[in-house]
Every structure is written in structure tokens, then in C-alpha cells.
Design an enzyme around this catalytic site. Sequence first.
Site, mmCIF file in Angstrom:
data_model
loop_
_atom_site.group_PDB
_atom_site.id
_atom_site.type_symbol
_atom_site.label_atom_id
_atom_site.label_comp_id
_atom_site.label_asym_id
_atom_site.label_seq_id
_atom_site.Cartn_x
_atom_site.Cartn_y
_atom_site.Cartn_z
ATOM 1 N N ASP B 59 0.835 -1.202 0.000
ATOM 2 C CA ASP B 59 0.000 0.000 0.000
ATOM 3 C C ASP B 59 0.872 1.256 0.000
ATOM 4 O O ASP B 59 0.649 2.182 -0.774
ATOM 5 C CB ASP B 59 -0.895 0.017 1.246
ATOM 6 C CG ASP B 59 -1.867 -1.150 1.267
ATOM 7 O OD1 ASP B 59 -2.012 -1.777 2.337
ATOM 8 O OD2 ASP B 59 -2.476 -1.438 0.223
ATOM 9 N N GLY B 77 16.906 19.669 -5.172
ATOM 10 C CA GLY B 77 18.255 19.775 -4.647
ATOM 11 C C GLY B 77 18.244 19.985 -3.140
ATOM 12 O O GLY B 77 17.208 19.866 -2.495
ATOM 13 N N HIS B 84 7.766 14.303 -0.063
ATOM 14 C CA HIS B 84 6.316 14.436 -0.212
ATOM 15 C C HIS B 84 5.699 13.050 -0.201
ATOM 16 O O HIS B 84 6.407 12.046 -0.345
ATOM 17 C CB HIS B 84 5.934 15.225 -1.472
ATOM 18 C CG HIS B 84 6.480 14.668 -2.759
ATOM 19 N ND1 HIS B 84 7.080 15.449 -3.717
ATOM 20 C CD2 HIS B 84 6.510 13.414 -3.264
ATOM 21 C CE1 HIS B 84 7.461 14.703 -4.748
ATOM 22 N NE2 HIS B 84 7.130 13.468 -4.497
ATOM 23 N N HIS B 121 6.094 12.605 9.488
ATOM 24 C CA HIS B 121 5.242 13.620 8.851
ATOM 25 C C HIS B 121 4.666 13.088 7.538
ATOM 26 O O HIS B 121 3.455 13.166 7.292
ATOM 27 C CB HIS B 121 6.057 14.892 8.595
ATOM 28 C CG HIS B 121 5.332 15.946 7.828
ATOM 29 N ND1 HIS B 121 4.706 17.022 8.429
ATOM 30 C CD2 HIS B 121 5.105 16.103 6.493
ATOM 31 C CE1 HIS B 121 4.152 17.799 7.508
ATOM 32 N NE2 HIS B 121 4.360 17.254 6.317
ATOM 33 N N GLU B 122 5.538 12.555 6.685
ATOM 34 C CA GLU B 122 5.062 12.085 5.367
ATOM 35 C C GLU B 122 4.073 10.934 5.504
ATOM 36 O O GLU B 122 3.104 10.843 4.744
ATOM 37 C CB GLU B 122 6.255 11.679 4.503
ATOM 38 C CG GLU B 122 7.211 12.820 4.181
ATOM 39 C CD GLU B 122 6.517 14.014 3.545
ATOM 40 O OE1 GLU B 122 5.529 13.821 2.805
ATOM 41 O OE2 GLU B 122 6.956 15.161 3.794
ATOM 42 N N HIS B 125 0.638 11.974 5.808
ATOM 43 C CA HIS B 125 -0.021 12.182 4.514
ATOM 44 C C HIS B 125 -0.443 10.846 3.922
ATOM 45 O O HIS B 125 -1.556 10.730 3.379
ATOM 46 C CB HIS B 125 0.920 12.870 3.526
ATOM 47 C CG HIS B 125 1.254 14.284 3.877
ATOM 48 N ND1 HIS B 125 0.303 15.199 4.256
ATOM 49 C CD2 HIS B 125 2.441 14.936 3.886
ATOM 50 C CE1 HIS B 125 0.899 16.369 4.509
ATOM 51 N NE2 HIS B 125 2.198 16.245 4.289
ATOM 52 N N HIS B 131 -1.767 19.222 5.938
ATOM 53 C CA HIS B 131 -0.931 20.012 6.830
ATOM 54 C C HIS B 131 -1.751 20.671 7.919
ATOM 55 O O HIS B 131 -2.915 21.004 7.740
ATOM 56 C CB HIS B 131 -0.168 21.077 6.058
ATOM 57 C CG HIS B 131 1.009 20.503 5.335
ATOM 58 N ND1 HIS B 131 1.486 21.013 4.139
ATOM 59 C CD2 HIS B 131 1.818 19.460 5.625
ATOM 60 C CE1 HIS B 131 2.519 20.310 3.741
ATOM 61 N NE2 HIS B 131 2.744 19.349 4.626
ATOM 62 N N ASP B 221 20.736 37.272 27.613
ATOM 63 C CA ASP B 221 21.420 36.001 27.343
ATOM 64 C C ASP B 221 22.564 36.211 26.360
ATOM 65 O O ASP B 221 23.631 35.603 26.492
ATOM 66 C CB ASP B 221 20.437 34.992 26.722
ATOM 67 C CG ASP B 221 19.295 34.634 27.657
ATOM 68 O OD1 ASP B 221 18.203 34.304 27.154
ATOM 69 O OD2 ASP B 221 19.492 34.676 28.883
ATOM 70 N N ASP B 313 29.350 31.217 27.604
ATOM 71 C CA ASP B 313 28.590 32.260 28.297
ATOM 72 C C ASP B 313 28.366 33.469 27.399
ATOM 73 O O ASP B 313 27.294 34.062 27.392
ATOM 74 C CB ASP B 313 29.344 32.726 29.552
ATOM 75 C CG ASP B 313 29.413 31.649 30.622
ATOM 76 O OD1 ASP B 313 30.300 31.740 31.496
ATOM 77 O OD2 ASP B 313 28.593 30.714 30.584
#
Lengths: 80, 401
Positions: B59, B77, B84, B121-122, B125, B131, B221, B313
Site C-alpha cells: 500500500d 536539490g 512528499h 510527517h510524510e 499524509h 498540513h 542572554d 557564556d
Amino acid sequence: LPVIPEKEKEDMQFAQKYLENFYDFKEEKSSLFKSKDLNPMSKKIQEMQSFFGLEVTGQLNSQTLNMMKQPRCGIPDVRS
Amino acid sequence: YSTFPLSPKWNKEDVTYRILNYTPDMLQEDVEEAIAKAFQLWSSVTPLRFIRLHSGEADIKISFASGFHGDFYSFDGPGGTLAHAYHPGKDIGGDAHFDEDENWTKFTTYSGFNLFLVAAHELGHSLGLGHSNVFGALMYPIYMGKDTRDFRLHQDDIDGIQSLYGPPRESPTKALPSQEPTEKTPTVAPSEMSPHEEPTETTPTKPPARPEDCDPHLTFDAITTLRGEILFFKDSYVWRKSPYFRDIEHDTISSFWPSLAGGFDAAYEVDKRDQVMFFKDDQYWAVNGYNIQPGFPKPIQSLGFPRNVRKIDAAVHDQSTKKTYFFVGHRYWSFNENTQSMERGYPRKIAADFHGIYHTVDAALQKNGHFYFFHGAKHYEVDVKTKKLIRTMKSNSWFDC
């Protein structure tokens, strides 16, 4: 951030490609009627800005362009 | 969350998958493990089971390819589009393609993209999710490098997938951590890439509020110049002082660099390269304007720090000598930007060379021929050439308080 002017055209082309790929933007090539919208990408930029929680201006500002340059998935965020 | 038009989904619980080829960037077993763990994320919150096939038609077919690879969506690239996948369906439906021009890795700290995160993530889909615009959700379209130990789906991801398949038969609808590989991944602070969520929680945590500009106890910081402006960093917040506008501008780090939103320990600009170097824990990034340079983050040890130095630091670059000073505790190192190497004879005590500076340095800046060393709510103006203390001021004196 301060901009290098000659990059602006490059940025617009990049943004157009991005919007075509992920936001279903279609440029009007030859139309008998003049477009009322002088910036046809504006609405799609707004859509993209809204999706990512950016300030919705319709303008290709630096934050918007930077978001477009982040590595991402190739699936569109919106679909026709 | 979103789904595809008409919400296509697999109409069965046993879904097969096959890995068609492998990236040379990783060991095959690491690829297989990343894919398996990615599937496990989704099976833990649905009734779905994923069965691997080694031959025949599956599948979900997983492959690596670069550029044009037989569908209408060529890869581009390095960078840009990473991968996808297609929604559930016949033939190409469900398939996931990964851009071989990326550097795939099982880590999340070095150059490259974590295969487990992108695959998870893919495969979302492949199972029917579109998304999400929820920052921190797995199905958010932008790559966010996170600590993959105890990785959990965001509640939005769970809501989305369960809208298609329902909850698992025996478990509740809350996020479960994935069983991560036992290999120790290089150190990364879980909060450094996303201030809105810790990896072990499914709901975003509230970031600390922005301190007031004229708070007498204001500390920073990190501080750096950038193209003629000065950026002051505290947690995820930025104060921007520019000669081009009158007031101090309030921003967040994520508005400039979304993938560095967690905050910094140190920063400095090398103006001749138009670059700013950001430091967080034992890593650093090189940034040109908005763009993070390829190959970053790198470990600070690559600059020449010994292994027992786990964070910096403060840092400041001297444009006249092309030296960068790194402050760690009561000592400092001198780094030659021309040769890209630490100078011999370091570290040295700060107090020995910077007369009048008897404490640690939280943040540092060079401006107009002076160093400014910040410690707590004060900072100290030091002459760059003589390295002698000139005067002491409050840290918020830059904001016209």
C-alpha cells in the site's frame, strides 16, 4: 533587516514559485482585461501569512520571505 | 489539522509498506528503524497495524530519489522541499518519496534532516492527513528539528488521525511516547528549536513574559551587532536597536529565524563575512541575514573547545584584530577568525587581561571601539585596545530608560 536592493526581484520570483507550489497561485498570463489587483500575489501572500500565524499584510516582507525559505514538506498547504 | 479533499483513508486496518531503496547517508538498519518507529507513532493512536513487505505490491511504497523521479513533483536539490507523500489510494496513493539530495541522518543536532521526523510527517499524509497550521504539530509543514527521544505526537495530530480512523482499540486518545532507539544521540536541549512545546508534553508550554525595557533587573542572554544594528536576546525575545528608526523594536527570535526560536547563550557578528554566529549549549550556527548556512549546527568542539566545555557564556568579535573572544566561567578563549583556530595559550583568566572585570560575562558586544561586557543587571565599558575598564552602567541603558 537592511536589504540588498538587487535581491528584491529574485525574492519576488522565489515567492511566486513558492506560492505556486504550496498555495495554488496561478499567474494571469494573457488576459483581455487588466487586473484590478496590481499585486496579484497579494491575496496568496495573505493566505500564507495567515496559515503561519504571521502578520497578514499581503506584502512580501522579510518575515514572510524567511518563512518561505525554511526546509519543508512538498505537499501544498492549501489545495484547489 | 486538515485532511485531503473528500478525506480519503485506508478502509482496512492492516496496511502494508515496502522500502523500495535506501539512502546512502545512513545504514540500512537505521533507515528501517526510523521508518518502523514513524509507523509506530501512528499505530499507537489508531487501530491501524503496519506490515512490512520485502517484495510485491504494498500500500505504502517508500523511496529515495532526487530531482525528477517519475511524478509531477520533482525535487529541488539540497534544502527547500525535503519529501512528499500521496494520500491513501491505489498505485501511487500512499507512497512517500524522500529527496536524496538531502543529507539524511538519525540525529537531530548535526547538518542534515532527521529521517524519523520527516518520515513520521510524510506517513501522516500517506494515511490521509494534510498540513496543520498548529506550530509544534508533526503535520506542520516546516521541518522542526526536535529531540526524538520520547517523541510524542501533538494533540492536534492525534485529533486529526483519529478523525479518520478512530482511537486504538485498547488505549485512550492521549499521546504516547514512541519507543525510541537506544543509541545515545548527540546532546540537544529539547526546548531550543521550539519554545512552545517540550518533547514530553502534548500541549504547548507558556514561554516567560517579555521583561520590561526599563526593568532595573533586566539581564540578557546574548547580544550582537548585525548590519549596523544591535540585537539583544533574552529567552525567545529580541530587542532591536537600529540607527534607522528611533524606538527600540520588540521582536521574537522566531520572527527572524524560526528554527532557532529557543534562545541563545552567545552571539557575535563577523562583519566582513556578513555573518552572525549563534551559540546554544554545545552547538553553534552561522547565519547570513535570515539564512542559516548549510552544514549547521556544528559542535562547539569543532572550534577548538575541549570536550568539558558544554556551553559558552558570551562571545564578542574584535573587528580590528579579527579575533573572537569566548567567555566561559571566569576564563576566556581567543579565536583567530582568519585561521579559524583557537590561539595558543588559552584559556586565560578574564581578570588577568581585562582590567577591572572580576566576574563572569553573560553577554558581550563590541561597538564604537569599546567592548561592553554584561553581567547581571550591569554592564562594563572596556577599551578594546588597552582592555581597561572605562565605566559601569545599567544593562538597560541602551534603551534610553
